[in-house]
Each structure stands twice: as C-alpha cells, then as structure tokens.
Design an enzyme around this catalytic site. Structure first.
Site, PDB file in Angstrom:
ATOM      1  N   GLU A 189      41.857  39.553  28.077  1.00 19.49           N
ATOM      2  CA  GLU A 189      43.123  38.830  27.951  1.00 19.49           C
ATOM      3  C   GLU A 189      43.272  38.113  26.620  1.00 19.49           C
ATOM      4  O   GLU A 189      44.387  37.986  26.092  1.00 19.49           O
ATOM      5  CB  GLU A 189      43.281  37.832  29.111  1.00 19.49           C
ATOM      6  CG  GLU A 189      43.655  38.466  30.438  1.00 19.49           C
ATOM      7  CD  GLU A 189      42.466  39.055  31.189  1.00 19.49           C
ATOM      8  OE1 GLU A 189      41.316  38.885  30.719  1.00 19.49           O
ATOM      9  OE2 GLU A 189      42.680  39.682  32.237  1.00 19.49           O
ATOM     10  N   HIS A 219      44.260  34.115  42.956  1.00 25.34           N
ATOM     11  CA  HIS A 219      45.193  35.224  42.744  1.00 25.34           C
ATOM     12  C   HIS A 219      46.531  34.894  43.390  1.00 25.34           C
ATOM     13  O   HIS A 219      47.266  35.785  43.798  1.00 25.34           O
ATOM     14  CB  HIS A 219      44.639  36.524  43.336  1.00 25.34           C
ATOM     15  CG  HIS A 219      43.485  37.097  42.582  1.00 25.34           C
ATOM     16  ND1 HIS A 219      42.239  36.532  42.582  1.00 25.34           N
ATOM     17  CD2 HIS A 219      43.399  38.177  41.764  1.00 25.34           C
ATOM     18  CE1 HIS A 219      41.417  37.245  41.829  1.00 25.34           C
ATOM     19  NE2 HIS A 219      42.085  38.254  41.314  1.00 25.34           N
ATOM     20  N   GLU A 279      46.224  45.850  31.125  1.00 22.32           N
ATOM     21  CA  GLU A 279      45.164  46.487  31.905  1.00 22.32           C
ATOM     22  C   GLU A 279      45.775  47.394  32.970  1.00 22.32           C
ATOM     23  O   GLU A 279      46.561  46.929  33.802  1.00 22.32           O
ATOM     24  CB  GLU A 279      44.299  45.399  32.557  1.00 22.32           C
ATOM     25  CG  GLU A 279      43.619  44.504  31.528  1.00 22.32           C
ATOM     26  CD  GLU A 279      43.201  43.138  32.092  1.00 22.32           C
ATOM     27  OE1 GLU A 279      43.223  42.950  33.314  1.00 22.32           O
ATOM     28  OE2 GLU A 279      42.855  42.257  31.274  1.00 22.32           O
TER      29      GLU A 279
END
Lengths: 330, 334
Positions: free
Chosen positions: A61, A130, A30
């Site tokens: 994904e 994250h 991406e």
C-alpha cells in the site's frame, strides 16, 4: 423504466468510461486487473484497456499510494484501490503528507489528481479490521475530498466526477452496497455529479436525518416505520463528507428544526460531530434539537448478534427517534 | 601536468576541461548556498530547521549532470543540493529558505518541501522514503508517456530500512520502471551510525531484487557522474530500475541543532581530506590542466554571485495573508 444498475457494475462502468475518455487515467491495485477485484467491482477493465492502463500490483500500500501520487504530479490521473478501508493507514503518508498538500505547498504549480477507491463499512461479519469507516481519520486533512455514494447511479456519477477532479479524492464504497440494484437514472440520469453537493432523498417536516452511504438506506427504512407513528423524517444524503454541504443541511433544518446525524463509526471524534458543530454555528436559532447516533467507542465485533447491536441500523434509529421526540411531535 | 603560466584561461577551455570546471562550479554553488543558509539561520532569517548538504555535493551534481528536460528528480529534506542540481534558481531557492513571496514555492514550503515543476523537481520530501515513492510514480508516468524520461530518487542510507524502500524497489522492478535509485550513504541516520541499525550489506538489498547496483566514491563527481550516466542510459533503454550507492559524508550535523558529537575521532578530518571540491580541484589540475588561477576565478565569481543573492533575498518581500489568496482545492477538472 430505466434498466436496473448494480452498485459494483456502476463502479466498473465509471472506470471503463473514464479510461476510454482520457488516456491519462490509469487504474491499479491488488487483484484489480486480471482477477477483476476481490469485490468483483472491476472485471473486464484489464481486457478492455490493456496492461499499461489497468494492472495488478504487489501487496504494497505504501508503494501503490506513493506511486499514484508521483504519477499524478507527472501528468497521469491514477485511480487506485486500497482493498479495505482498514488498510488506509498504510496509504496515509502518500495521501496526507504528499498528495493532499501538493497543490498548496507547490504554490499551485500543479495539483495531485489521484482517486483512492476503498471498500469500507460494517455488517458483513468481517471483524474489527475489515469493517471500519475511517472517515474521521481523513476528515481534517485540508486538500483532500471524501466521497461516499449510497446508490448505483450516484456511485457512477460521483466516481466519474472524482476521476475528473484535479484534487485527491478518497472514494469510499460501502461493502454492503455492492449488490444493491436500483434504476440507473434514478436521480435524473445525471452523468457526472458535482462533488460536495448533498441531496434530499426523502422530504419530511419533523426531523432531518443527515447521513451517507449504507446508512441512507437505514434512515429511509426507519422513516417508513416512523411515518406510521406520524413522525416524518427528511433524509439528507450527504454524498460527500469533505467538503460537507452544510448549506443543504441548514436548509433542511430550517424546515424541520431538528437534526439527527447518523454515522456508522465511533461517536468520539467522528464526522457527525463536525456536522453538528457547523450547523450549530450557522443555524443555532433554527434548532430545537440536535444529536448524533453513532457506534460505541469500541472496535466492530465479529459475532452476528454483537455486530447487529453495535451498528446504528433501522431499529436503533426508530428507537432513538421515538425516545427523543416521539412525545414532542404533534 | 601543465604549468600554471601555460594553462588556458577559463574562457579558452573546451571539452572535458570546460565541463569539469562547470561541475566544480555547480558543486561550489551548492557549498556556498549551504553556507549562506547556515549563516542566515544564525541571523534568524531562516526558520525552523534546516539540513545541509555540505560535503555531499558531488552526489546531486554528478547525477543531475546526466539528466535532461524529460527527466524528473525527487529529493529529500536534505534537499538543497538536489534542488540546485535539478536546476532550481539559487535566488528563488534562497528566497524560499527565507520565507519570502519570491521563493520558488512562494514561501509556503520552506527548506524541507521544495517543489519546482518547471525544472523537473517533483518534490523534496520531509519524511524519508517519500522521494522513493514519488520517483517510482514519476517513472510510471514517464514509462506510460513513452518519451524516454527517467526519474531519479535521492535518499539516505537510513531510508533503506524503511517500508517505502522495500515496497517501491519491488514495485519498480516488477513494472520495469525507468527509475534510478540513488542512495547517498553519509554513514549516519540522524545521530546513529548506519552499521548500528542496518543488517547486512545495503547494496545486497537491491541486488536481491535484481536491480543493477553500483557503489561509487561519492566524493568524486566524475565517478558519480560515470555511474549515473550508465544507470540512466540503461533505464532509458527500458532495462528497468537501477541502483547507485554513493559513499559520502556530511561535514555538518544532521540538522541545525546537532553538534555531531557521535562522530568517531578523526573521521571528519579523514573525510574532509577528500572534500569533493578539493578532489575536483586536484583532478582539474592533474587530468585537465586547469590552473589554480582559473579555479580561483570561479571561486571569486561564485562568491560575488552569492553576495548579490543574499542581499536580494534579504530585501525580498514576505508573503502576506491578504495577497496569498490560498485555495484549499485546485479549482479545475479535466
């Protein structure tokens, strides 16, 4: 004096050189091609190697990883980027059930040479989803290699090795290292590293600290502080987390008789436990002390004071070492 | 229609008649293979679980008939038909079912995970959707290699509700990959009728992504073959991914332990009346003038072939841990 090399540039250069060296290598993910990657690690590769070799994908994904696997067993050598390691659960079926088992299940008809690059690690205020270090999720998958470099030179040499390896490799890039600059050839300028080899990055007589990636730098900084106390740390940069270089750690522990395994990740079920177990099985008689320093079994917090306290950084290492063996070191 | 006494013998057939008889023979090989697996399972020689393709033979045989040595096939856990269609040796495949050293994967894979690279079978996938992503990736490699190869993914209608389906069809479409997606709609996802768990029309899904889509009678090997020939030709010509929905039915349960009590009354009988072997027999006689005697001859030959195959599989050695020499990692680098 060699030129300084930035970690993200090392990643880019390794890809650039391997794309040029072997036309079976392709790179996709991406925002990796025309935009050059959200961490600016892959600029210019699209222009240099063209759309057939370097391309942007949908935010998919499952498809990215499954397609990398399918392409690998048909003769390509795909490198993919899963933007944040926290997204790896979406890639897990392709990695765990398909790529990692192919060599064995096929009775060695063919390997599945994919490299899954992924940014991992905390300290950037990215919050719980994250910031993770999902090594342990993949640690007990036979057939998969896991690499996590700590320096620009290692990033380049190990990524080149990963791309040339016939096995699936999870290549973890700590996001706090992307802007790190170091000598390009600080480890003797080796061009292609050997996956599975640890390296002693600081010698010391009192305690072995085994760790990887950003934590190596924390350990080295802690070692300077502790040296003033008369405690000498030996820091082992594992560089590869599967397979673990147990002999290198055993060799160090034979000298220091103490082992601290430092893991940026939850304590329970982490890779540090595996290393402690292996060293215990093989060198119990050499050990006077062994313990782990990891995070609490909680998600990574967002707020800066909470995140800073959560991570096993320099101060935590210094405090833990002083508390554990300060009085016992002559 | 030719009278039996005037019909040519098998050895005298040519052209479409000979080819049609060969399609029939290959479907029969799949049927007899599955019956052998079922019988051997009941004897305790096939282990774990197994998913049979009985009733669906026209799908794999019709599609694979239009493929060549450049092409790649990805099958499912109901994959023995896909494997045989791709050209896997029935002996090596049955040996694998029995966990023998001589199996196509040395006994390491078993029923659900067969791989035979030498015949373009890149894998059989035990989790639905794996075949779709593998074929998508294979098509990526084939496109880059530029030799005109096409990848085929077989999967069931239940997979059209899976993430791999939606992600990979889009991925393949934007990259214009040479892949043919073959949805074998056997009406049940495990034990559940597909209409109970599937919104809208399955064929509308690939159409929404711009894939040329055809729904065919999956009990008619010629109909499947014709649709596959057109789809594969378009994919080879660079027209991007293609989609075939093959309407079919499994005559057995989902897996070895499933008595299939969820079937609607009369449904099985209705579909068995359109057994692909029966359909093919009738077509061979009506359209190609192939006599019942000639087809009976094929039946006898395949029956005899399987007597030999089963006996040989049962006599084949098991792998031993000492000889297996399993290595975790491929030792080579490029």
């Amino acid at each position: 004096m060699a030129d300084k090399l930035e970690f993200r540039r090392a990643i880019r250069d390794a890809l650039d050189e391997e794309l040029a060296r072997d036309d079976r290598v392709v790179f996709f993910g991406e925002d990796v091609a025309k935009p050059g990657g959200v961490f600016a690690a892959t600029p210019g590769l699209y222009d240099a190697h063209g759309e057939a070799r370097v391309f942007d994908t949908p935010i998919s994904e499952l498809a990215i990883t499954g397609a990398a696997f399918g392409a690998a067993v048909c003769g390509l050598r795909p490198v993919i980027e899963i933007m944040f390691a926290d997204f790896l659960p979406l890639a897990m079926d392709g990695m765990v059930n398909q790529a990692a088992k192919y060599w064995y299940l096929s009775n060695e008809q063919a390997p599945a040479p994919i490299v899954v690059r992924s940014a991992f690690g905390a300290g950037g205020r990215f919050g719980a989803i994250h910031s993770q270090s999902p090594v342990a999720w993949f640690q007990n998958v036979p057939g998969l290699k896991i690499v996590a470099p700590s320096t620009p030179a290692d990033a380049k040499a190990l990524l080149k090795a990963a791309i040339r390896d016939d096995n699936p490799v999870l290549f973890l890039e700590h996001k706090r290292l992307y802007s790190l600059k170091r000598d390009a050839g600080e480890h003797g300028g080796e061009e292609v590293a050997t996956i599975g080899e640890a390296r002693v990055v600081r010698s010391g007589a009192d305690l072995t600290v085994a760790t990887v990636a950003a934590s190596v730098h924390h350990a080295l900084a802690a070692a300077e502080t502790l040296a003033a106390d008369g405690i000498e740390l030996e820091v082992v940069d594992l560089r590869t987390l599967r397979p673990l270089d147990v002999p290198a750690v055993v060799a160090s522990v034979t000298k220091t008789n103490r082992l601290l395994v430092l893991e940026e990740g939850p304590l329970t079920g982490g890779w540090a436990g595996e290393l402690v177990a292996r060293v215990g099985e093989e060198a119990l008689g050499e050990l006077d002390d062994v313990w782990r320093l990891a995070t609490d079994d909680l998600p990574t917090p967002y707020s800066p004071p909470l995140e800073d306290d959560f991570l096993p950084g320099v101060e935590a290492i210094v405090a833990a070492v002083r508390a554990r063996l300060g009085a016992r070191v002559a | 229609m030719a009278r039996a006494s005037e019909a040519p013998a098998a050895s005298e057939l040519s052209g479409p008649a000979q080819h049609g008889l060969e399609l029939y023979r290959r479907m029969l090989v799949v049927r007899r293979f599955e019956e052998a697996v079922q019988a051997l399972f009941q004897r305790g020689e096939v282990h774990g679980t197994t998913h049979l393709y009985i009733g669906e033979e026209a799908g794999a045989i019709g599609v694979c008939d239009v493929l060549d040595e450049r092409d790649k096939v990805a099958g499912t856990y109901r994959g023995h038909g896909h494997s045989l269609g791709a050209g896997v040796d029935p002996q090596a495949l049955l040996d694998e079912m029995l966990g023998r050293e001589t199996g196509v994967c040395g006994g390491r894979a078993g029923s659900m995970n067969v791989i035979d690279q030498a015949h373009g079978l890149i894998g059989s996938f035990g989790i639905i959707g794996g075949s779709i992503s593998a074929a998508t990736g294979a098509a990526l490699a084939l496109q880059r290699q530029g030799r005109g190869g096409v990848a085929v993914a077989f999967f069931g209608e239940g997979t059209t509700n899976h993430g791999y389906f939606h992600e990979c069809l889009n991925f393949a479409a934007v990259l214009r990959l040479p892949v043919v997606f073959v949805c074998e709609n056997n009406r049940y996802g495990e034990f559940t009728p597909f209409e109970d768990v599937t919104a809208g029309d399955i064929a509308a899904r690939p159409q929404a992504l711009g894939l040329p889509t055809e729904t065919v009678d999956g009990m008619d090997v010629w109909a499947v073959r014709e649709a596959a020939a057109a789809a594969v030709a378009r994919a080879r010509d660079g027209e991007g991914p293609q989609f075939i929905q093959s309407m079919t039915y499994r005559f057995v349960g989902h897996s070895r332990s499933d008595p299939a009590k969820y079937r609607k009354p009369g449904e099985l009988e209705e579909w068995k009346a359109r057994d692909p072997l029966k359909v093919a027999r009738e077509r061979l006689a009506e359209a190609f003038g192939v006599s019942g005697d000639v087809v009976d001859g094929v039946d006898a030959a395949v029956a005899e072939q399987f007597e030999r195959i089963v006996a040989q599989s049962l006599a084949a050695p098991y792998p031993t841990p000492e000889r297996d020499g399993a290595r975790e990692f491929a030792p080579s680098t490029s």
